[in-house]
Structure formats: structure tokens, C-alpha cells
Design an enzyme around this catalytic site. Sequence first.
Site, PDB file in Angstrom:
ATOM      1  N   ASN A  10       2.566   0.912  -8.924  1.00 58.00           N
ATOM      2  CA  ASN A  10       3.299  -0.299  -8.560  1.00 58.00           C
ATOM      3  C   ASN A  10       2.344  -1.201  -7.790  1.00 58.00           C
ATOM      4  O   ASN A  10       2.003  -0.918  -6.653  1.00 58.00           O
ATOM      5  CB  ASN A  10       4.509   0.097  -7.698  1.00 58.00           C
ATOM      6  CG  ASN A  10       5.205  -1.109  -7.094  1.00 58.00           C
ATOM      7  OD1 ASN A  10       4.984  -2.255  -7.523  1.00 58.00           O
ATOM      8  ND2 ASN A  10       6.049  -0.860  -6.099  1.00 58.00           N
ATOM      9  N   TRP A  11       1.939  -2.279  -8.440  1.00 65.94           N
ATOM     10  CA  TRP A  11       0.934  -3.158  -7.828  1.00 65.94           C
ATOM     11  C   TRP A  11       1.523  -4.108  -6.783  1.00 65.94           C
ATOM     12  O   TRP A  11       0.772  -4.827  -6.129  1.00 65.94           O
ATOM     13  CB  TRP A  11       0.222  -3.979  -8.910  1.00 65.94           C
ATOM     14  CG  TRP A  11      -0.780  -3.193  -9.689  1.00 65.94           C
ATOM     15  CD1 TRP A  11      -1.098  -1.869  -9.522  1.00 65.94           C
ATOM     16  CD2 TRP A  11      -1.616  -3.679 -10.746  1.00 65.94           C
ATOM     17  NE1 TRP A  11      -2.073  -1.514 -10.424  1.00 65.94           N
ATOM     18  CE2 TRP A  11      -2.411  -2.608 -11.173  1.00 65.94           C
ATOM     19  CE3 TRP A  11      -1.762  -4.928 -11.373  1.00 65.94           C
ATOM     20  CZ2 TRP A  11      -3.346  -2.732 -12.218  1.00 65.94           C
ATOM     21  CZ3 TRP A  11      -2.681  -5.057 -12.406  1.00 65.94           C
ATOM     22  CH2 TRP A  11      -3.467  -3.962 -12.811  1.00 65.94           C
ATOM     23  N   LYS A  12       2.840  -4.182  -6.711  1.00 65.70           N
ATOM     24  CA  LYS A  12       3.480  -5.104  -5.756  1.00 65.70           C
ATOM     25  C   LYS A  12       2.900  -6.518  -5.939  1.00 65.70           C
ATOM     26  O   LYS A  12       2.568  -6.881  -7.062  1.00 65.70           O
ATOM     27  CB  LYS A  12       3.316  -4.581  -4.331  1.00 65.70           C
ATOM     28  CG  LYS A  12       3.744  -3.121  -4.240  1.00 65.70           C
ATOM     29  CD  LYS A  12       3.894  -2.590  -2.853  1.00 65.70           C
ATOM     30  CE  LYS A  12       4.368  -1.147  -2.928  1.00 65.70           C
ATOM     31  NZ  LYS A  12       4.696  -0.598  -1.615  1.00 65.70           N
ATOM     32  N   HIS A  96      13.533  -1.226  -5.798  1.00 62.10           N
ATOM     33  CA  HIS A  96      12.487  -0.804  -4.859  1.00 62.10           C
ATOM     34  C   HIS A  96      12.936  -1.128  -3.427  1.00 62.10           C
ATOM     35  O   HIS A  96      13.595  -2.141  -3.197  1.00 62.10           O
ATOM     36  CB  HIS A  96      11.174  -1.522  -5.179  1.00 62.10           C
ATOM     37  CG  HIS A  96      10.024  -0.965  -4.399  1.00 62.10           C
ATOM     38  ND1 HIS A  96       9.766  -1.358  -3.108  1.00 62.10           N
ATOM     39  CD2 HIS A  96       9.103  -0.023  -4.714  1.00 62.10           C
ATOM     40  CE1 HIS A  96       8.722  -0.677  -2.654  1.00 62.10           C
ATOM     41  NE2 HIS A  96       8.296   0.144  -3.611  1.00 62.10           N
ATOM     42  N   GLU A  98      11.494  -2.402  -1.010  1.00 64.68           N
ATOM     43  CA  GLU A  98      11.105  -3.737  -0.524  1.00 64.68           C
ATOM     44  C   GLU A  98      12.081  -4.799  -1.035  1.00 64.68           C
ATOM     45  O   GLU A  98      12.352  -5.781  -0.341  1.00 64.68           O
ATOM     46  CB  GLU A  98       9.648  -4.035  -0.925  1.00 64.68           C
ATOM     47  CG  GLU A  98       8.680  -3.225  -0.062  1.00 64.68           C
ATOM     48  CD  GLU A  98       7.375  -2.839  -0.729  1.00 64.68           C
ATOM     49  OE1 GLU A  98       7.002  -3.436  -1.755  1.00 64.68           O
ATOM     50  OE2 GLU A  98       6.714  -1.908  -0.211  1.00 64.68           O
ATOM     51  N   GLU A 168      11.629   7.409  -2.867  1.00 63.30           N
ATOM     52  CA  GLU A 168      10.600   6.824  -2.007  1.00 63.30           C
ATOM     53  C   GLU A 168      11.154   6.651  -0.598  1.00 63.30           C
ATOM     54  O   GLU A 168      11.793   5.626  -0.302  1.00 63.30           O
ATOM     55  CB  GLU A 168      10.165   5.462  -2.555  1.00 63.30           C
ATOM     56  CG  GLU A 168       9.584   5.522  -3.941  1.00 63.30           C
ATOM     57  CD  GLU A 168       8.703   4.313  -4.210  1.00 63.30           C
ATOM     58  OE1 GLU A 168       7.520   4.521  -4.511  1.00 63.30           O
ATOM     59  OE2 GLU A 168       9.190   3.178  -4.089  1.00 63.30           O
ATOM     60  N   GLY A 174       3.452   2.839   2.249  1.00 63.77           N
ATOM     61  CA  GLY A 174       2.404   2.012   2.837  1.00 63.77           C
ATOM     62  C   GLY A 174       2.029   2.413   4.253  1.00 63.77           C
ATOM     63  O   GLY A 174       1.347   1.668   4.955  1.00 63.77           O
ATOM     64  N   SER A 214       2.858   6.685  -0.090  1.00 70.20           N
ATOM     65  CA  SER A 214       1.520   7.137   0.321  1.00 70.20           C
ATOM     66  C   SER A 214       0.965   8.276  -0.531  1.00 70.20           C
ATOM     67  O   SER A 214       0.329   9.191  -0.015  1.00 70.20           O
ATOM     68  CB  SER A 214       1.517   7.501   1.807  1.00 70.20           C
ATOM     69  OG  SER A 214       1.862   6.374   2.591  1.00 70.20           O
TER      70      SER A 214
HETATM   71  P1  PGA Z   1       2.477   3.273  -1.318  1.00 70.17           P
HETATM   72  O1  PGA Z   1       3.713   2.532  -2.070  1.00 70.17           O
HETATM   73  O2  PGA Z   1       1.924   4.280  -2.301  1.00 70.17           O
HETATM   74  O3  PGA Z   1       1.514   2.183  -0.993  1.00 70.17           O
HETATM   75  O4  PGA Z   1       3.042   3.942  -0.124  1.00 70.17           O
HETATM   76  C1  PGA Z   1       4.597   3.222  -2.886  1.00 70.17           C
HETATM   77  C2  PGA Z   1       5.651   2.285  -3.444  1.00 70.17           C
HETATM   78  O5  PGA Z   1       6.141   1.439  -2.691  1.00 70.17           O
HETATM   79  O6  PGA Z   1       6.012   2.336  -4.628  1.00 70.17           O
END
Ligand code: PGA
Length: 251
Positions: A10-12, A96, A98, A168, A174, A214
Site C-alpha cells: 500500500n503506497w498511500k 483502511h 487512515e 491492521e 507506521g 510495520s
Molecule cells: P506500515 O503501513 O507498513 O507502514 O505500517 C501498513 C498499512 O497501513 O497498510
Amino acid sequence: MSKRPIIAGNWKMFKTVAETRAFFNEFLPLVSGVSHCEIVVAPTFTSLGTAASAAAGSRVAVSAQDVYWEKEGAFTGEISVSMLLDAGCAYTIIGHSERRQFFGETDETVNRKVRAALAGRLQPIVCVGETLAERDGGKAVEVVRRQVRNGLAQLTESDLSPIIVAYEPVWAIGTGRTATPETAAEMHGEIRKTIGEIWGGPVAAATRILYGGSVKPNNIQELMRREDIDGALVGGASLDPASFAAIVKYL
Ligand code: PGA
């Protein structure tokens, strides 16, 4: 039903079109011999077409990071299932954390998006996960079970087969604070139990549940050893071709 592991990146909100092209130039040769898992990359909307062209003929599939449930219309800023298919996507991430935290995503909007994606044959990667406050308050299991039940509401047994769930925990995203394989596997067990209660044991056993938060080259192997963990959704470590390839090649 296939239970092949999936490693998804997931590149966000990272990478321009040129950066996307450069990533695939470096990444594809690194994973050309991989057949033990499905590989998925989720760039931003503007790079989907570039990613899909670059990945054509490879084992890498392209995913969107979000989708809207209406087919078309006056919905400024939104993108439909058919537009994503047209851009070369096979998957979309939905719900997600976020999106839930910053953009008002709810279990109800997740459910609408899941049903629209299924109707259009776009494969949903449905994210669930508790916040730190919810975990500290002893509510983690209750929250995740609710997200699964409500996010997948009204689906039939056959609807479940393309569904991929990603657990998640928000406190692990993150932060460099990966859930231990035990904590992750425990929640994967709860998610499977919840699916089993609604759609039955065989459906639950066949559903792929990914862990995210992470995930790095140095912890993927331990996570993937757990029977209940069917793959990973990787954020930060998917941006670098060498590190994402190392995760894909966890064996
Ligand atoms: P991260 O993100 O690996 O940077 O913790 C995972 C995600 O949000 O899908």
C-alpha cells in the site's frame, strides 16, 4: 478455493508517475521467479494506469487504495469500480484505518464499497483494526468483530470467496511497533471465528486474512509462519523495490 498467500503493498500518498515507472523497472526482475504468493501493488489513483501497464504480463497485480460505490454521477473527487477496472486494477483496498480516521469512513460506507466492488468483480481487501485506546481499554476484539460483521453485512456465502480481510492494528501502522505474531494470530483467529459464525466454518477457513502494521523484511518470516496469517499488507516497506521484494520472498 485457493488459499495462496498474498503480499500487498500500500503506497498511500507516495510516488509520482515517473517514480512508479522506476519502481516497476527495478522491482519486476527481482520477483520474476516468485510463484509461492500473489503480489499486489496499490499506488495512488494517478499512477494506476502506469502501474498496470508496467505490470502487464508479470505476476504483479494492481490495486486501488479506495473506491466509491456509485457507478457514475455528480460525486466530485470519487472514482467508481468500473473506472478502476478500466485503469487495470484487479483489487481495491477498502476501509483502511487512515480513511476511517481522517476521511469519515464508517462500517456502513465500507459495506457499500465492498458490495459495489463485488458486483463489479473488483476484489476487495477489507481493512479492520483497533486503535491503541481500544486495545488498552480491552475492546480490541469487540471492535474488530464489529468491523467484520458490519463491513461484510448482507454478503452471501459465495460473495465471501473473493473477500480478503486485512487486520491492521492502528497502533502498529507506521510506528515500527509490529504486533507480535502471537497477537496478530490471535486476532486473525477472532476474525475467522466471526466469519465462521455467519457464513460457516469452510468459508472461514478459506478466507484469506492478511496482517498489516510495520511489516518489514526482518519480521515477515515469523509472521508468515503462523497458520492463521495468510499474507501481509505492507505500507512503508513496500515503497522501496528491494525491501518489498525481500518481503515477497519471505520463504
Ligand atoms: P506500515 O503501513 O507498513 O507502514 O505500517 C501498513 C498499512 O497501513 O497498510
